[in-house]
Motif scaffolding. Structure first.
Motif, mmCIF file in Angstrom:
data_model
loop_
_atom_site.group_PDB
_atom_site.id
_atom_site.type_symbol
_atom_site.label_atom_id
_atom_site.label_comp_id
_atom_site.label_asym_id
_atom_site.label_seq_id
_atom_site.Cartn_x
_atom_site.Cartn_y
_atom_site.Cartn_z
ATOM 1 N N ILE A 125 0.715 -1.428 0.050
ATOM 2 C CA ILE A 125 0.205 -0.026 0.094
ATOM 3 C C ILE A 125 0.783 1.090 0.172
ATOM 4 O O ILE A 125 0.517 2.084 -0.688
ATOM 5 N N HIS A 126 1.969 1.280 0.972
ATOM 6 C CA HIS A 126 2.887 2.426 0.946
ATOM 7 C C HIS A 126 3.224 2.847 -0.549
ATOM 8 O O HIS A 126 3.445 3.791 -0.905
ATOM 9 N N THR A 127 3.764 1.640 -1.144
ATOM 10 C CA THR A 127 4.599 1.799 -2.381
ATOM 11 C C THR A 127 3.523 2.636 -3.423
ATOM 12 O O THR A 127 4.025 3.365 -4.267
ATOM 13 N N ALA A 128 2.337 1.851 -3.439
ATOM 14 C CA ALA A 128 1.308 2.216 -4.277
ATOM 15 C C ALA A 128 0.958 3.857 -4.251
ATOM 16 O O ALA A 128 0.738 4.543 -4.926
ATOM 17 N N ILE A 129 0.782 4.102 -2.765
ATOM 18 C CA ILE A 129 0.679 5.538 -2.439
ATOM 19 C C ILE A 129 1.686 6.555 -2.926
ATOM 20 O O ILE A 129 1.019 7.501 -3.439
ATOM 21 N N LEU A 130 2.854 6.268 -2.837
ATOM 22 C CA LEU A 130 3.790 7.011 -3.228
ATOM 23 C C LEU A 130 4.033 7.065 -4.662
ATOM 24 O O LEU A 130 4.181 8.243 -5.304
#
Lengths: 160, 160, 160, 160, 160, 160
Positions: free
Chosen positions: A56-61
């Motif tokens: 999720i963090h990678t996709a948000i960034l």
């Protein structure tokens, strides 16, 4: 009425926004990433319990960084700054994630394409991080949800 | 089996492809841009009779250029060259366009994300060029159609 | 007080700066590149007598160009223009160069990261141009020196 | 011996690597981000218990993405692919984080600058995410730790 | 009078534009692509009858996208938005095409370099699309035609 | 024979180079920047006596960095590495500078566009650094001088 990005000679063209007054403009776009129930569970398991994790963090960034580069990707978009860009990713039913991107600018033109690009790049990043498990992942329902602050507002009657 | 892009410490990570032998790898991805019948007619009218016109050309070029920049957009993708990248856009039923992007590389890793990114950026560009007419445009069914040349091939049973 | 770049769900997030009034904001950052006395002499010899030469010029330009691309590199930075960006490089003791980068904008958010990024990219470029002589080069003391024009000013008590 | 990046006319220049044989090359670089004990605790608290959280994830991703773009940032670096790029971030004493970036390529030139750029951009991203708490953050000891696979290997006698 | 981009230490430097008032600034630049009569005919044949075709469309889009990235390409240019950017391409005598690029911004500095960069990248793209037929293609007469809105206007006495 | 970058449907398209064998390919391109005698003297005065100075250095670096980004600028160019890229700038008659860019790759496709792009971006950078003195600067004779290593070599009979 004609295509704003096509001129009388039938050539692609930008739109001159210089006469517009800068206003605060907000656009919100969404899409769904259909992973299937098993893969959705895996993503959720890796992201728990209270902290959002690496997928999720990678996709948000990726979504935020992609939104910032919209004018490099969409040929006739105006280059502009952004006051803000937020990406959220939540489960959507038993087999999918819903990605939402909200872009904000104080400027002469809107950020609809920024919101759509941010949501889409975030969704592609989820795909990339999950594709070792399955290639049967579909990104669906890429849509504008609402935009305000321009010549006319838009609110999608019911969200996807 | 674990997420290839998440390490034992639950952090995002790239995959080392250095031990792989370079092979010719092809990936083909598709998506649909649902415009509605009236807007589809407008796009087709502006693109006729035998020459593809500005909306389609702009979207094709945006897709190719976007595919070339996949590794800048998708955080954990490997930077790589491309032997080829083709984007085609054809009508798909009474209300939609179908975008297909085929990416090819001779390399140690595949070009699935390049094909998906190219198709998606082309679709977003169609949206951008049509959005003055309607904001009720949806990008749907972003999917991998097939990939060959890597550890295992993939062929979607029936295309979208 | 919480991390401004982390939201309540513990996800990375941008900060909305739309409500701020544009002001002139200046940030100045520094770092040191410790080359050792022999390598420092070589750099100085190649750059003399009155004209700055290729190592320094290349590093200055890399710093300025890097500062302009800060928002592409630092994920949650706002994209913004720059009114000015200056990089200076001077000897600092018998074995080091001091790099200073000053960034200026008229905008809703500061340019602290632009100054730090510009100084750092300039320092890395000095490293690159000297690394054929030695790999024992260290970049040290990357710090903000001062910033003005935002909510609160900062002046480092004594420079590095 | 002369600067490899400066020609006989004292101009900046690239180095022709075409005659070299492609080999697997690995470079590892490190730096420290000195936050002070209080701010280090905050970062650790937000990242716990077993999952790395948003500050670390954002910095890791920024480092990897920055390493991929080294040839755009460092003027005389060769553009090249990467087989792998890993960034790790761990506590280093009571007041600092240690960032390490390992870059790998099968190619005609090394990835020392990629490793250094990746470590530095990750460190700058930590700074960015912590700067609301303090501007008294220092990035220190940016150094090559080791590199192998090129004309001569390098191993730093004792790590920073 | 000295070079504005060279400081007293003879180093390259940006110009601080922060004290200027934002005004609407327009710049128009041109160049010629000399193809020879046969190749010009081929380009025109493929672009007919009433619709501009793939060579011209591709060049127009490349010019617009290139203009948007001027500040990344020209080291000391200020990063800025664009209100508009138009590229036109018309026959110019029996053997050449004339490319014209008009860039517009509301800002503190002009867009002369954006117009010149846009025209040049469009011309290079025409070259790229025609080079399979001939390498004897010349880009000539890259010039500013006029600029308005800054400290002093410029109008070239007679166009190229 | 047809345009290689236009397909049977008259759409822009890349060329598949996957079946080609990688060879060492060299391309050399030139152009002239006509400054007028007075401005040429100023540039030379600032660059003397034995060291090339800031205008020339900045242009060289911009040319090299621009050549590295050719595939981002020219829509249908293949992304590729570069073994080498050199830019030289020398006086050419009483009123002009001659820019030459040589690009080298070991690959499946040539670097003609890289050499032309490098020369052109260097020339535009000279323009940028001189434009405070005069807007009557012309870039002329952008041409390929020679290329080797591909299917057929090219040597311009007499250089511009």
């Amino acid at each position: 009425m004609n295509f704003t990005h096509v001129n009388a000679a039938n050539e692609p063209t930008m739109v001159d926004v210089g006469a517009k007054v800068p206003t605060r403009r907000v656009a919100r776009a969404q899409c769904r990433v259909v992973l299937g129930p098993e893969l959705l569970s895996r993503v959720q398991a890796g992201e728990m319990p209270s902290h959002k994790g690496p997928v999720i963090h990678t996709a948000i960034l990726a979504g935020i960084m992609g939104a910032k580069r919209t004018a490099e990707l969409i040929p006739l978009c105006h280059p502009l700054g952004l006051d803000d860009c937020k990406v959220t990713i939540v489960p959507d039913g038993p087999d999918a994630l819903r990605v939402e991107c909200t872009a904000v600018v104080t400027g002469r033109t809107g950020v609809e394409m920024e919101a759509l690009t941010g949501a889409t790049i975030a969704a592609l990043t989820i795909y990339d991080m999950c594709k070792a498990f399955s290639h049967d992942i579909t990104i669906d329902s890429v849509q504008l949800v609402e935009k305000t602050g321009g010549k006319s507002d838009f609110h999608r009657p019911e969200n996807l």
